[in-house]
Design a protein around this motif. Structure first.
Motif, short mmCIF file in Angstrom:
data_model
loop_
_atom_site.label_atom_id
_atom_site.label_comp_id
_atom_site.label_asym_id
_atom_site.label_seq_id
_atom_site.Cartn_x
_atom_site.Cartn_y
_atom_site.Cartn_z
N ASN A 220 33.48 1.54 -34.56
CA ASN A 220 34.32 1.70 -33.37
C ASN A 220 33.61 2.35 -32.19
O ASN A 220 34.21 2.50 -31.12
CB ASN A 220 35.55 2.56 -33.72
N PRO A 238 32.57 -3.72 -30.21
CA PRO A 238 33.25 -3.01 -29.12
C PRO A 238 32.78 -3.46 -27.73
O PRO A 238 33.61 -3.59 -26.82
CB PRO A 238 32.89 -1.54 -29.38
N SER A 260 40.42 -8.41 -31.45
CA SER A 260 40.57 -7.02 -31.89
C SER A 260 41.19 -6.97 -33.27
O SER A 260 40.81 -6.13 -34.10
CB SER A 260 41.45 -6.25 -30.89
N LEU A 264 39.43 -5.43 -36.77
CA LEU A 264 40.01 -4.38 -37.61
C LEU A 264 39.91 -4.69 -39.09
O LEU A 264 40.02 -3.79 -39.93
CB LEU A 264 41.49 -4.17 -37.25
#
Length: 288
Positions: A220, A238, A260, A264
């Motif tokens: 992240n 990112p 996104s 995850l």
């Protein structure tokens, strides 16, 4: 003869008033925490023009175009950036496990001059904000001609600069009986053999905790990767997600939300795989 009554299962026992209120509050707090994630999932399944017109969680029109468009919207397919992040994260995890475990073993088991002073200085670095060292680190890596490579992201891990993980492992190793080390010394084992054959197999919970947190924080990490990676061929997830937004033109909100969600996936998978070790590792941090 009357048969003895069986105990009522926990799931079917009536809850008292206080417990009911507590459960309601916990469920409500959990829904509040999950709402941004649920909204992002819902938005990734809406046409882009309806994302901000329909703020509800249930899309009136379901579509998967954001996923197909987002996967191929950038210079490379999004899987390319997932691979870049995987390489950086894997190297960081391995480097942290090796370097922090070596430093922790030295602090927990070995005797050397000014040991308490060095340990206190190491703990002091936990309170040092990361932003304070960004400029000197950038200048140093720039002089080493390492800008736009992954090494500025990995090399600090090789030098055990994450004091939190060193401290966690020190606390865990201190819970291990010293008699194990002494028995190994009687058998002729040196420091390296004790470290590899005795201490490390017993430190699996602490190692798993270090690996999970390093994975999540590195995956992240946006600031460091944005600072050192300028070539689109080296972008990680990112930084690649950031390119979907443009301050001077239209932003691709739908594809960004969709990618996104995909980004995850590895975090949830890695966390679920080591969840039981994470709890055991964190529980021992404050012992001794």
């Amino acid at each position: 003869m009357a048969t003895p009554s069986r105990p009522i299962p926990v799931l079917f026992r009536p809850l008292k008033g206080g417990r009911v209120v507590k459960h309601i509050l916990l469920i409500g707090f959990g829904l509040v925490m999950l709402y941004p994630l649920l909204w992002m999932i819902s938005s990734s399944l809406k046409p882009e023009e309806l994302i901000f017109r329909e703020p509800g969680l249930v899309p009136s029109h379901l579509t998967f175009e954001n996923y197909t468009a987002g996967w191929t919207a950038l210079k490379h397919p999004f899987g390319y950036y997932l691979w870049n992040s995987a390489v950086v994260t894997a190297l960081s995890v391995v480097a942290n496990l090796v370097a922090c475990s070596l430093a922790a073993y030295a602090f927990a088991r070995l005797n050397f001059p000014l040991k308490k002073l060095w340990f206190a200085l190491m703990l002091g670095t936990i309170m040092l904000p990361h932003h304070v060292v960004i400029v000197p680190q950038y200048i140093m890596f720039s002089k080493l001609d390492l800008i736009n490579t992954i090494w500025p992201l990995v090399m600090p891990k090789v030098l055990a600069t994450d004091a939190f993980f060193v401290f966690l492992m020190v606390q865990f190793i201190r819970t291990l009986p010293r008699e194990l080390d002494e028995a190994a010394e009687i058998d002729g084992a040196g420091y390296w053999r004790i470290f590899i054959r005795v201490v490390m197999p017993l430190c699996v919970p602490a190692l798993a905790t270090t690996a999970i947190f390093t994975f999540i924080w590195t995956w992240n990490d946006f600031l460091s990767q944005l600072l050192y990676l300028n070539n689109p061929d080296n972008f990680t997830v990112p930084v690649a997600l950031r390119t979907f937004l443009d301050a001077s033109s239209d932003s691709s909100w739908g594809p960004m939300f969709a990618m996104s969600i995909i980004a995850l996936g590895p975090i949830f998978g890695f966390f679920l795989a080591g969840q039981k070790y994470l709890i055991r590792g964190v529980a021992t941090t404050g012992l001794k």
